[in-house]
Design a protein around this motif. Sequence first.
Motif, short mmCIF file in Angstrom:
data_model
loop_
_atom_site.label_atom_id
_atom_site.label_comp_id
_atom_site.label_asym_id
_atom_site.label_seq_id
_atom_site.Cartn_x
_atom_site.Cartn_y
_atom_site.Cartn_z
N UNK A 127 21.03 35.59 82.45
CA UNK A 127 20.28 36.20 81.50
C UNK A 127 19.27 36.03 80.36
N UNK A 128 19.09 34.71 79.96
CA UNK A 128 17.73 34.03 79.63
C UNK A 128 16.83 33.94 80.62
N UNK A 133 12.44 34.25 81.24
CA UNK A 133 11.75 33.24 81.89
C UNK A 133 11.87 32.39 80.83
N UNK A 134 13.54 32.31 80.08
CA UNK A 134 13.75 30.52 79.64
C UNK A 134 13.19 30.70 78.49
N UNK A 135 12.64 31.44 77.96
CA UNK A 135 11.12 32.03 76.28
C UNK A 135 10.23 31.34 76.55
N UNK A 136 9.95 31.44 78.22
CA UNK A 136 8.28 31.46 78.72
C UNK A 136 7.33 32.99 78.28
N UNK A 137 8.70 34.09 77.88
CA UNK A 137 7.44 35.12 78.09
C UNK A 137 6.85 35.24 76.90
N UNK A 138 7.48 34.62 75.43
CA UNK A 138 7.48 34.27 74.33
C UNK A 138 5.89 33.91 73.90
#
Length: 406
Positions: A127-128, A133-138
């Motif tokens: 889900x992450x 993308x494991x927080x990359x999008x942030x």
Amino acid sequence: MTKGCKSGLAAGLAALMAVVMMAGTAPARADAGFQQWIRDFRATAVANGVDGRVYDRAFANVRTPDAEVLRKARFQPEFRDEAWQYIDARVNERTIGDGRAMLRKHGRLLDRIERSTGVSKHILLAIWSMESSYGEALTQPGRLHYVPRALATLAYADRRRAKFARSQLIAALKIAQRGDVAVEGLTGSWAGAMGHTQFIPTSYKAYAVDGDGDGRRDIWNSIPDALYTAASLLKNNGWRSGETWGYEVVLPPGRKFPGGQMTLREWQRIGVVRANGEPFPRPGQQAELKVLQGRDGPAFLMIRNFFVIKRYNNADKYALGVGLLADQIAGFPPPSRDWTRPFTRLTVAESEELQQRLKRQGFYEGDVDGKIGPMSRSAIKAFQASRGLAQDGYASMEVLEVLRRR
């Protein structure tokens, strides 16, 4: 996550969020109709518990609708992409490898969440990956929207989503009002989904968890908060601990199958068997057949947890992507039957090579990241047109080989 790591991440994201908020919310010329909507909606928000000062701060620099939100609202890959397109983009050697790296890095946290909630750590990792993308999008301003502006845009200009957007906007402002995040930190997707695990505001209010014990539920800056919150949603919607989401199956030739659910035992009685030849471990479970590409692709019998995943995103492709990615992060093989594609599939490294070669020839201006999105497909079509080829836009070995000959 240590407090030092969290504070450093928070400082970086806060600066990024400020850039996102200010960059797109204060153009020189305001939209009069949109501004009137914002003024009119203030009374509704206040009547529903939003402090007027919070509302005014949220919209202090908002002048026009977010045009990119309206563009994205017209294109949702869960409902437009072919099954193989959707799965290929989300379940590949990179997302699997990154998931295993995150498992090593956050293993203790994930084990703790799994023990306390019963939700599979591999499902949470999938889900992450799917959501950010494991927080990359942030960390990418181009993918972030200022949530009050985005939701106000939908409420003002999208009739189909207006009711949804109004309720989400009120919920988002209450999140800031509670102190979990500053108003300026309310960043997310075009539809208002926020943080590492992309929660819409009402779902956040229902399921958010303070996973690191600092007194705030911060899914933007705290990985424990984000992953505990995702587990909370699944647990509270009926996740069954220790069970899978479904089984790849082989269909007997020439037979039509009924819709709806039957027990696994009944499916087996009419000739539907597991692809690996093993028996169903709980033959009395209810299951539903899903064939997202008909008989040309893999077939699955889906049990309870598949439908719980759909409470996160109500699309079969999404839930299947989560299940397949989770299994492969855990070390299980991909489906024994592959999707039927109208071309030869590329690896992520080959997709990067294709983008790089298109860029060198002046067809592509995006990032060389192996992610084939609308910009890459447009570049491929332009290249195909220049060579007199069929303009299908597929990132294929056939196109790469033509590029290599150049």
